[in-house]
Design an enzyme around this catalytic site. Structure first.
Site, PDB file in Angstrom:
ATOM      1  N   GLU A 138      35.990  62.899  -7.180  1.00  0.00           N
ATOM      2  CA  GLU A 138      34.637  62.350  -7.195  1.00  0.00           C
ATOM      3  C   GLU A 138      34.435  61.253  -6.165  1.00  0.00           C
ATOM      4  O   GLU A 138      33.369  61.172  -5.543  1.00  0.00           O
ATOM      5  CB  GLU A 138      34.323  61.814  -8.602  1.00  0.00           C
ATOM      6  CG  GLU A 138      32.852  61.502  -8.839  1.00  0.00           C
ATOM      7  CD  GLU A 138      32.425  60.112  -8.407  1.00  0.00           C
ATOM      8  OE1 GLU A 138      31.211  59.832  -8.380  1.00  0.00           O
ATOM      9  OE2 GLU A 138      33.311  59.280  -8.089  1.00  0.00           O
ATOM     10  N   HIS A 166      34.018  48.893  -7.845  1.00  0.00           N
ATOM     11  CA  HIS A 166      34.865  49.099  -6.670  1.00  0.00           C
ATOM     12  C   HIS A 166      35.579  47.816  -6.243  1.00  0.00           C
ATOM     13  O   HIS A 166      35.947  47.662  -5.076  1.00  0.00           O
ATOM     14  CB  HIS A 166      34.074  49.698  -5.518  1.00  0.00           C
ATOM     15  CG  HIS A 166      33.761  51.150  -5.725  1.00  0.00           C
ATOM     16  ND1 HIS A 166      33.346  51.976  -4.711  1.00  0.00           N
ATOM     17  CD2 HIS A 166      33.818  51.936  -6.827  1.00  0.00           C
ATOM     18  CE1 HIS A 166      33.159  53.202  -5.187  1.00  0.00           C
ATOM     19  NE2 HIS A 166      33.444  53.189  -6.484  1.00  0.00           N
ATOM     20  N   ASP A 186      29.837  58.417 -16.313  1.00  0.00           N
ATOM     21  CA  ASP A 186      30.351  57.557 -15.243  1.00  0.00           C
ATOM     22  C   ASP A 186      29.731  56.171 -15.406  1.00  0.00           C
ATOM     23  O   ASP A 186      28.793  55.971 -16.165  1.00  0.00           O
ATOM     24  CB  ASP A 186      30.010  58.166 -13.885  1.00  0.00           C
ATOM     25  CG  ASP A 186      31.012  57.792 -12.802  1.00  0.00           C
ATOM     26  OD1 ASP A 186      31.686  56.741 -12.947  1.00  0.00           O
ATOM     27  OD2 ASP A 186      31.113  58.530 -11.799  1.00  0.00           O
TER      28      ASP A 186
END
Length: 353
Positions: free
Chosen positions: A222, A323, A243
């Site tokens: 992904e 992230h 997600d």
């Protein structure tokens, strides 16, 4: 259906998943672990040629199917260059900012199976030597890996088995606080993966017959854009990506509720299916936020781009500092687990001709 939420089991499973390095392209170990989990719980599955896993639960209606997906690949890096100094230059896997990993411990995974430790640093880290280093751009020209071996030349590095193309994983630093926060790298999207695995385990234990045949797709590509866009059974009508919800200025999502996405960078999600998720949350008393993620794409949007004819939607736990060194709360995990159950036992939306 009995409650399928078990906080202790979910956090223990999440910790185990996060402990296994799995940057996109280096996911064999994590997918084997997921396969072992399913097998130990008596759940049949199959692997795709790309290495993803699909487990299916037959439902009362076997003509119209549902699919839920989460991804277990993460951000990471590869060795781009072995410098004459004995340091390593990196290239990104997935989209993150270099400053998000500066100072992080890492592991270089060599082709011969060795795991060599290192630290990701600016070349100009030493303030007693490099004046103004704090203003330098954090990019691939300045970021490098200092390995924890006696190596001062490129030849020294290669003697340890390190070569261009070796994968580099970042230390996750998993922690659960007494106040219920879960802090770690790679909560995107191993938090959702843990929730889907726990859901499958509960369905198997309770021998639950779902209203529709439902597939659980654990994808492994992904973060590079195409994890869940193939191997989708043709009977699938509704496709849900589980997600992370994106948190920041201007965002509605938070760390305590389930985030339902109305639109991301790929465009709007299926309107009627998204509204159905909102109705389910409201009628079930599940705390939720409806949100738009401006710089985001999911396996559901990848499936749509690939031409799969499905109604697609996206929801998941709210993740702070995506992230980077991420954080969520057990309340958000619980709310997501509750919406998953509410969805899979609900009737499909009826579309007008």
């Amino acid at each position: 259906m009995k409650s399928l939420w078990n906080e202790y089991e979910t956090l223990e499973l999440l910790k185990q998943l996060i402990s296994i390095a799995s940057p996109s392209g280096f996911t064999t170990d994590i997918m084997n672990e997921i396969g072992a989990f399913l097998k130990s719980n008596g759940i049949d599955y199959k692997k795709t040629n790309k290495g993803a896993i699909i487990a299916s639960f037959k439902g009362g209606n076997d003509e119209q199917h549902r699919l839920l997906t989460a991804h277990t690949d993460t951000l990471g890096a590869m060795v781009k260059e072995i410098k004459p100094s004995g340091r390593l230059r990196l290239v990104m896997i997935g989209g993150f900012n270099w400053n998000a990993v500066e100072g992080e411990y890492c592991t270089i995974h060599t082709a011969n199976g060795k795991k060599i430790r290192g630290t990701i640093l600016m070349h100009e880290t030493t303030v007693h030597v490099y004046k103004g280093a704090g203003e330098l751009k954090r990019d691939e020209n300045h970021i490098e890996v200092r390995i924890d071996e006696k190596a001062i030349t490129a030849e020294d590095i290669r003697a340890f088995g390190i070569e261009v193309g070796d994968f580099v994983s970042f230390d996750p630093r998993f922690e659960v606080t007494e106040s219920g926060f879960v802090k770690s790298r790679h909560l995107d999207d191993k938090a959702s993966t843990a929730l889907l695995l726990q859901l499958m385990k509960g369905l198997k234990e309770q021998a639950t017959l779902l209203p529709y045949t439902t597939h659980f797709y654990i994808s492994n590509n992904e973060e590079i854009g195409y994890g869940g866009n193939s191997n989708i059974p043709e009977q699938v009508v509704e496709y849900i990506a589980v997600d992370m919800g994106a948190i920041g200025d201007g965002q509605a999502s938070d760390e305590y509720t389930v985030s339902i996405c109305a639109k991301d960078s790929s465009g709007p999600y299926h309107y009627e299916l998204t509204r159905q998720l909102v109705r389910l949350a409201k009628t079930s008393g599940i705390d939720f936020k409806l949100d738009i993620y401006p710089y985001y794409g999911s396996d559901a949007s990848a499936a749509i781009r690939a031409g799969v004819d499905v109604r697609h939607a996206l929801f998941g736990p709210g993740i702070e500092s995506s992230h980077a060194y991420e954080r969520t709360h057990v309340d958000s995990l619980k709310a997501t687990a509750e919406l998953l159950v509410a969805y899979i036992i609900s009737p499909m939306i009826e579309m007008e001709d």
